[in-house]
Write an enzyme that holds these catalytic residues in place. Structure first.
Site, PDB file in Angstrom:
ATOM      1  N   GLU A 145       0.857  -1.183   0.000  1.00 12.67           N
ATOM      2  CA  GLU A 145       0.000   0.000   0.000  1.00 12.67           C
ATOM      3  C   GLU A 145       0.896   1.237   0.000  1.00 12.67           C
ATOM      4  OE1 GLU A 145      -3.963  -1.421   2.451  1.00 12.67           O
ATOM      5  OE2 GLU A 145      -2.159  -0.962   3.587  1.00 12.67           O
ATOM      6  N   ASN A 151      -5.493  -3.309   6.715  1.00 10.77           N
ATOM      7  CA  ASN A 151      -5.493  -3.440   8.168  1.00 10.77           C
ATOM      8  C   ASN A 151      -6.771  -2.931   8.812  1.00 10.77           C
ATOM      9  OD1 ASN A 151      -3.151  -4.822   8.601  1.00 10.77           O
ATOM     10  ND2 ASN A 151      -1.883  -3.033   8.896  1.00 10.77           N
TER      11      ASN A 151
END
Length: 290
Positions: free
Chosen positions: A153, A192
């Site tokens: 990311e 996450n």
């Protein structure tokens, strides 16, 4: 700017594998840590990983040797980063530590260098102002274990220049990793935030006495087709890592729901951190460092 030299700061479970990814990609790479013991362990672990790769015919002996020939280990931050075009910070998930590292890096790295944090949750805008080059600061969040997981990311804050984001994306491509660019910051990013929601609910069910953690893992694997359950994943990633993440989120939001759960606190205080200590939610017999 083309990247030739990469510095990875922190030789822990993430840093040493990111450094090897960089070396395999053809970059001259320095892996820095304040602990000589951590560097020795990193080199030993990488040798084991590469040897397993050769045995499984995933990498040739020649490619392995070439990668190690491009990889340097040092405790000296200046030595590691003074010629770096890209620095990837992978130290402990504590904001004050990361800010200190970035402040020190700002002094020693070339003016053109991009400074990326591998933080799994902390947005780079909380770190960028520790430097004189916020436009060259971004997130590059690799997933554990970096030599296996094909995703990064790249997170662009308001302070991050378009070129900085482009350089980070290009580096990921060179490292043979699929990069996804987030145009806006949010704590925890994408993966996450979804994962933490699952783990929080799993912990609430466990602490509420609805099911044993082993059964929650079993249901998650069998019914949802997850490769491992949430408690198994906490053990794999390190229970202390999740603990620090939750502490940081609570510091940012002030929401009691973001504080580490009672069970997580007890595990950390007991030193039961998962595979790396031989015991977490599950017992592993001996310290599992692989």
């Amino acid at each position: 700017m083309s990247i030739e030299n990469v510095a990875v700061i922190g030789a822990g479970s993430m840093g040493h594998q990111i450094a090897m990814l960089s070396a395999l990609a053809g970059y001259k790479t320095s892996l820095q840590d304040i602990s000589n013991d951590s560097l020795k362990k990193a080199k030993m672990d990488l040798n084991k990983i590469m040897d397993r790769g050769i045995a499984k015919e995933k990498i040739t002996m020649e490619a392995r040797d070439q990668a190690f020939g491009r990889l340097y280990f040092t405790t000296d931050l200046r030595e590691a980063a003074c010629e770096a075009d890209l620095v990837i910070e992978a130290v402990i998930e504590k904001l004050e530590v990361k800010r200190e590292v970035f402040s020190e890096l700002d002094i020693v790295v070339p003016s053109h260098a991009v400074l990326a944090t591998n933080s799994s949750t902390i947005v780079s805008s909380l770190i960028a102002d520790a430097t004189t080059r916020p436009d060259k600061v971004c997130n590059m969040h690799f997933f554990f274990p970096p030599l296996v997981m094909d995703c990064v990311e790249v997170v662009k804050g308001d302070h991050t220049s378009e070129r900085t984001a482009e350089i980070a994306m290009e580096a990921c491509e060179q490292m043979n990793r699929t990069a996804v660019l987030l145009q806006k910051e949010i704590s925890g990013f994408i993966a996450n935030r979804i994962l933490f929601a699952i783990q929080k609910e799993a912990m609430a069910l466990y602490e509420g006495g609805y099911a044993d953690f082993k059964d929650i893992d079993k249901i998650t694997r069998k019914a949802l087709s997850h490769p491992i359950g949430p408690f198994e994943l906490m053990d794999l990633s390190g229970i202390d890592v999740g603990y620090y993440v939750m502490q940081q989120q609570y510091a940012e939001t002030g929401n009691p729901k973001d504080k580490p759960s009672r069970t997580i606190v007890e595990k950390v205080e007991a030193g039961e951190l998962g595979r790396k200590t031989g015991k977490g939610f599950y017992e592993y017999g001996t310290k599992a460092n692989q």
